[in-house]
Write a protein that holds these residues in place. Structure first.
Motif, PDB file in Angstrom:
ATOM      1  N   ALA A   1      42.523  39.218  42.290  1.00 51.08           N
ATOM      2  CA  ALA A   1      42.760  39.277  40.799  1.00 51.08           C
ATOM      3  C   ALA A   1      44.230  39.579  40.405  1.00 51.08           C
ATOM      4  O   ALA A   1      44.652  38.880  39.509  1.00 51.08           O
ATOM      5  CB  ALA A   1      41.957  40.467  40.058  1.00 51.08           C
ATOM      6  N   HIS A   2      44.863  40.140  41.271  1.00 52.21           N
ATOM      7  CA  HIS A   2      46.440  40.282  41.131  1.00 52.21           C
ATOM      8  C   HIS A   2      47.261  38.795  41.285  1.00 52.21           C
ATOM      9  O   HIS A   2      48.535  38.960  40.732  1.00 52.21           O
ATOM     10  CB  HIS A   2      46.873  41.314  42.198  1.00 52.21           C
ATOM     11  N   ARG A   3      46.686  37.895  41.902  1.00 52.90           N
ATOM     12  CA  ARG A   3      47.182  36.631  41.996  1.00 52.90           C
ATOM     13  C   ARG A   3      46.830  35.740  41.049  1.00 52.90           C
ATOM     14  O   ARG A   3      47.444  34.444  41.100  1.00 52.90           O
ATOM     15  CB  ARG A   3      46.984  36.116  43.438  1.00 52.90           C
ATOM     16  N   LEU A   4      45.973  36.063  40.093  1.00 48.60           N
ATOM     17  CA  LEU A   4      45.432  34.973  39.117  1.00 48.60           C
ATOM     18  C   LEU A   4      46.576  34.705  38.097  1.00 48.60           C
ATOM     19  O   LEU A   4      47.177  35.704  37.611  1.00 48.60           O
ATOM     20  CB  LEU A   4      44.140  35.351  38.486  1.00 48.60           C
ATOM     21  N   GLU A   5      46.512  33.432  37.460  1.00 44.71           N
ATOM     22  CA  GLU A   5      47.503  33.126  36.481  1.00 44.71           C
ATOM     23  C   GLU A   5      46.627  33.295  35.106  1.00 44.71           C
ATOM     24  O   GLU A   5      47.141  33.201  33.913  1.00 44.71           O
ATOM     25  CB  GLU A   5      47.859  31.570  36.726  1.00 44.71           C
ATOM     26  N   ASN A   6      45.233  33.142  35.242  1.00 51.63           N
ATOM     27  CA  ASN A   6      44.622  32.993  34.036  1.00 51.63           C
ATOM     28  C   ASN A   6      43.167  33.995  34.120  1.00 51.63           C
ATOM     29  O   ASN A   6      42.139  33.599  34.111  1.00 51.63           O
ATOM     30  CB  ASN A   6      44.125  31.693  33.676  1.00 51.63           C
ATOM     31  N   PRO A   7      43.584  35.470  34.413  1.00 53.99           N
ATOM     32  CA  PRO A   7      42.197  36.194  34.423  1.00 53.99           C
ATOM     33  C   PRO A   7      41.693  36.540  33.266  1.00 53.99           C
ATOM     34  O   PRO A   7      42.220  36.162  32.190  1.00 53.99           O
ATOM     35  CB  PRO A   7      43.080  37.540  34.966  1.00 53.99           C
ATOM     36  N   SER A   8      40.239  36.763  33.026  1.00 55.93           N
ATOM     37  CA  SER A   8      39.367  36.840  32.330  1.00 55.93           C
ATOM     38  C   SER A   8      38.448  37.934  32.332  1.00 55.93           C
ATOM     39  O   SER A   8      37.697  38.209  33.210  1.00 55.93           O
ATOM     40  CB  SER A   8      38.653  35.281  31.953  1.00 55.93           C
ATOM     41  N   ASP A   9      38.794  38.854  31.189  1.00 59.51           N
ATOM     42  CA  ASP A   9      37.859  39.977  31.028  1.00 59.51           C
ATOM     43  C   ASP A   9      36.207  39.349  30.599  1.00 59.51           C
ATOM     44  O   ASP A   9      35.285  40.126  31.118  1.00 59.51           O
ATOM     45  CB  ASP A   9      38.038  41.089  29.989  1.00 59.51           C
ATOM     46  N   ILE A  10      36.108  38.424  30.146  1.00 58.76           N
ATOM     47  CA  ILE A  10      34.767  37.794  29.876  1.00 58.76           C
ATOM     48  C   ILE A  10      34.028  37.373  30.965  1.00 58.76           C
ATOM     49  O   ILE A  10      33.046  37.701  31.293  1.00 58.76           O
ATOM     50  CB  ILE A  10      34.869  36.811  28.788  1.00 58.76           C
ATOM     51  N   VAL A  11      34.845  36.654  32.026  1.00 57.03           N
ATOM     52  CA  VAL A  11      34.541  36.213  33.246  1.00 57.03           C
ATOM     53  C   VAL A  11      33.786  37.553  33.979  1.00 57.03           C
ATOM     54  O   VAL A  11      32.702  37.401  34.755  1.00 57.03           O
ATOM     55  CB  VAL A  11      35.388  35.228  33.965  1.00 57.03           C
ATOM     56  N   PHE A  12      34.621  38.438  34.158  1.00 61.17           N
ATOM     57  CA  PHE A  12      34.537  39.863  34.767  1.00 61.17           C
ATOM     58  C   PHE A  12      33.333  40.436  34.475  1.00 61.17           C
ATOM     59  O   PHE A  12      32.254  40.817  35.187  1.00 61.17           O
ATOM     60  CB  PHE A  12      35.738  40.673  34.731  1.00 61.17           C
ATOM     61  N   ALA A  13      32.992  40.407  33.058  1.00 65.63           N
ATOM     62  CA  ALA A  13      31.778  40.934  32.470  1.00 65.63           C
ATOM     63  C   ALA A  13      30.421  40.228  32.805  1.00 65.63           C
ATOM     64  O   ALA A  13      29.362  40.807  33.084  1.00 65.63           O
ATOM     65  CB  ALA A  13      31.776  41.399  30.936  1.00 65.63           C
ATOM     66  N   GLU A  14      30.508  38.971  33.041  1.00 65.30           N
ATOM     67  CA  GLU A  14      29.648  38.111  33.315  1.00 65.30           C
ATOM     68  C   GLU A  14      29.289  37.946  35.023  1.00 65.30           C
ATOM     69  O   GLU A  14      28.175  38.045  35.101  1.00 65.30           O
ATOM     70  CB  GLU A  14      29.848  36.675  33.007  1.00 65.30           C
ATOM     71  N   VAL A  15      30.088  38.059  35.720  1.00 69.94           N
ATOM     72  CA  VAL A  15      30.100  37.677  37.061  1.00 69.94           C
ATOM     73  C   VAL A  15      30.652  38.767  38.300  1.00 69.94           C
ATOM     74  O   VAL A  15      30.322  38.618  39.255  1.00 69.94           O
ATOM     75  CB  VAL A  15      30.415  36.391  37.494  1.00 69.94           C
ATOM     76  N   GLY A  16      31.410  39.532  37.702  1.00 70.16           N
ATOM     77  CA  GLY A  16      31.874  40.681  38.483  1.00 70.16           C
ATOM     78  C   GLY A  16      33.310  40.238  39.029  1.00 70.16           C
ATOM     79  O   GLY A  16      33.762  40.978  39.797  1.00 70.16           O
TER      80      GLY A  16
END
Length: 607
Positions: free
Chosen positions: A277-292
């Protein structure tokens, strides 16, 4: 593919067995001269031709001239030929004849090492420079193999090499490397057209990270992947894998992209992707909520290329697909990235004879890492089971057996669930799909096991084998009925027997008796005697295709229960079933369909 170790005489057997053990091959022998080989054959020329067309590596313990004459009618494209190696009958010399740069040289070296023999490698590049430019090692692809011969000729004539890029296998060779060399060897993951006297090698340093909505279009995913590569100027040949979240392991779109580029699809769990996660350029809270995890495409790409790798194409997206590209610092071995989807082959091996096992089934068993089944059935595979992890189960543990196979496949293994006869006739294929159909929880499979690839391959059923042994009793309408009441109520079995009797079907009875169950077959016989003649032929076939095989024909009225056991298939003819004796005294059974009585009617080809 297992190399075929071909011999024509008995005295060559010990040497062939040593070679087979060294390279994981099978011994093929001329049947009229050699016994006890893995694969017997009758026609030497035809067998050599078949092996060559199938692309199997051939190791022949015979004179080189004989091999060349046998294969001469089949020689064509140098780049498409399989490895062909000759081994002298005294085991002193090993000669790669064809496909030197397609495995024959390496095969010859391995055999020579095992036999303490001399490998007669004659290809110019191997001898002079210690490298085969048209056959780069794993992790590299040659973009223009058609130019390799000319480049090699220039080098043999004295030209030096200008190396662009890095590749240890070239740097450590005996190539004459010089900054001003006339020949250029380029190592790059960029899309590049080769220049004059240039060979371009693409290292497998790139990975596609992909995510998609459930049921996304394969065409949409492939188009996005193509566009991402083209816009970054990257070479498709440098792709090592397509990677994603394990929840996407059964998505057609992901596998379609992998197949399009000819690379494996590999998968990570959510925790592994979240660690990026710390290396992502486009992190998404929505994606986290859906798939972890905060990103699938970018997270998977970064997880695949490792901590020293980098994201070189950030997430791009269409309506239903996301893609990103990562680059590793060295070529990647896809087998070490995440895990595979996992495959379950549900195979029917027939009654047990090697000759009755289909090539497709044998191929699936060879591909498998693990074999699951009743121990006797796995034993019947013989040497085909060598090198596989066995998971033996007793009879009566069917659901445990199938569940174990599916959960094992969910870890990324390639598993063969081994059934006798046909996998879909009173066997394990139906149970696998029944488990898939169950809801989750204790009764169902884990989520990962529900995402495996399943392939079912047919086998010769016991009823087909029994029928073939005695002629053609299934020539007209027939049915099969299991007399076991372990899973089916006895009242239902009685109803089916009565209906089949009234319908005048030929009937194949499976599971006719057991140690505790002795009355069902007698009941069926008595019902049938009310609807068809007492002399109706009954076929009793036991241990088909195996040692102790017996096949007898008795009249229905004389059917004795004590003559039948659990390894016996019972086929009861219809009122139309007949017997005929041939001149050699053999009795045959057939059920006419009316062809002989209908003038001008050709037999239908379907069955």
């Amino acid at each position: 593919m297992k190399p075929a170790i071909v011999i024509l005489s008995t005295h060559a057997v010990p040497l062939a067995q040593r070679v087979a053990a060294a390279v994981g091959g099978e011994v093929h022998g001329l049947a009229r001269r050699v016994e006890g080989v893995d694969v017997p054959f009758d026609d030497t020329g035809a067998h050599f031709g078949a092996l060559y067309r199938e692309g199997l590596p051939i190791v022949a313990v015979m004179a080189s001239g004989a091999i060349i004459r046998l294969l001469a009618p089949h020689l064509a494209d140098k780049h498409g030929e399989p490895p062909v190696v000759a081994v002298s009958e005294d085991g002193a010399s090993v000669v790669p004849l064809l496909g030197g740069h397609h495995g024959a040289n390496d095969l010859a070296r391995a055999i020579a090492a095992a036999l303490s023999a001399h490998a007669a490698i004659s290809t110019a590049g191997d001898l002079r420079f210690g490298v085969a430019l048209d056959d780069p090692p794993a992790g590299y692809r040659l973009a223009n193999p058609q130019d390799a011969r000319g480049v090699m000729a220039d080098l043999v004539a004295g030209a030096s090499v200008r190396l662009k890029g890095q590749a240890a296998w070239l740097e450590e060779s005996r190539l004459p490397i010089d900054a001003g060399g006339a020949v250029t060897l380029t190592v790059t993951d960029a899309a590049k057209a080769p220049g004059q006297s240039e060979l371009v090698y693409h290292p497998a340093t790139l990975v596609f990270g992909m995510g998609c909505e459930r049921g996304a279009s394969a065409a949409e995913a492939t188009a996005l992947a193509e566009e991402a590569l083209a816009s970054a100027g990257l070479a498709p040949a440098s792709l090592a894998a397509v990677v994603s979240l394990d929840l996407k392991a059964d998505e057609t779109a992901i596998h379609a992209v992998a197949a399009h580029f000819g690379v494996p699809a590999r998968f990570f769990d959510a925790a592994t992707l979240e660690a990026e996660a710390h290396r992502l350029e486009n992190p998404s809270d929505i994606v986290f909520a859906e798939v972890g995890c905060h990103g699938v495409a970018e997270g998977a790409a970064l997880a695949a290329v490792g901590p020293e790798g980098a994201l070189i194409v950030p997430k791009r997206k269409t309506r239903a697909v996301t893609a990103a590209i990562g680059r590793a610092i060295a070529p990647l071995d896809a087998e070490t990235i995440g895990r595979a989807r996992g495959t379950l082959f549900i195979v029917g091996i027939g009654p047990g004879s090697d000759a009755w096992r289909s090539p497709e089934v044998s191929g699936m068993v060879e591909q498998s890492t693990d074999l699951v089944g009743y121990g006797l059935y796995i034993d019947l595979l013989g040497r085909l089971a060598d090198g596989k992890v066995r998971h033996d189960f007793d009879l009566g543990a069917e659901e445990l057996r199938v569940r174990h196979a599916m959960e094992l496949a969910s870890t990324g293994r390639t598993v063969a669930l081994v059934c006798s006869g046909d996998a879909g006739i009173y066997a394990m294929a139906t149970l696998a799909f029944e488990l898939l159909d169950k809801a989750g929880g204790e009764a169902g499979l884990t989520d990962a096991a529900r995402r495996i690839e399943i392939v079912v391959s047919p086998g010769i059923s016991a009823l087909q084998a029994a029928a073939a042994r005695v002629g053609a009793p299934l020539g007209h309408d027939f049915c099969t009925i299991s007399l076991s009441d372990l899973l089916t109520p006895w009242a239902d079995i009685q109803r089916r027997v009565k209906a089949a009797a009234e319908g005048d079907f030929v009937i194949a009875f499976y599971n006719p008796v057991s140690k505790r169950r002795r009355t069902q077959l007698a009941h069926a016989r008595d019902v049938l005697l009310r609807h068809r003649p007492a002399d109706t032929p009954v076929v009793l076939a036991t241990n088909l295709g195996r040692e102790g095989e017996t096949v007898r024909v008795v009249p229905l009225a004389e059917l004795q229960i004590d003559d039948v056991d659990m390894l016996t298939v019972v086929i009861v003819g219809s009122s139309e079933t007949r017997t005929v004796k041939t001149g050699d005294g053999r009795l045959w059974v057939y059920t006419p369909r009316g062809y002989a009585g209908k003038a001008g009617t050709a037999m239908e080809s379907s069955s």
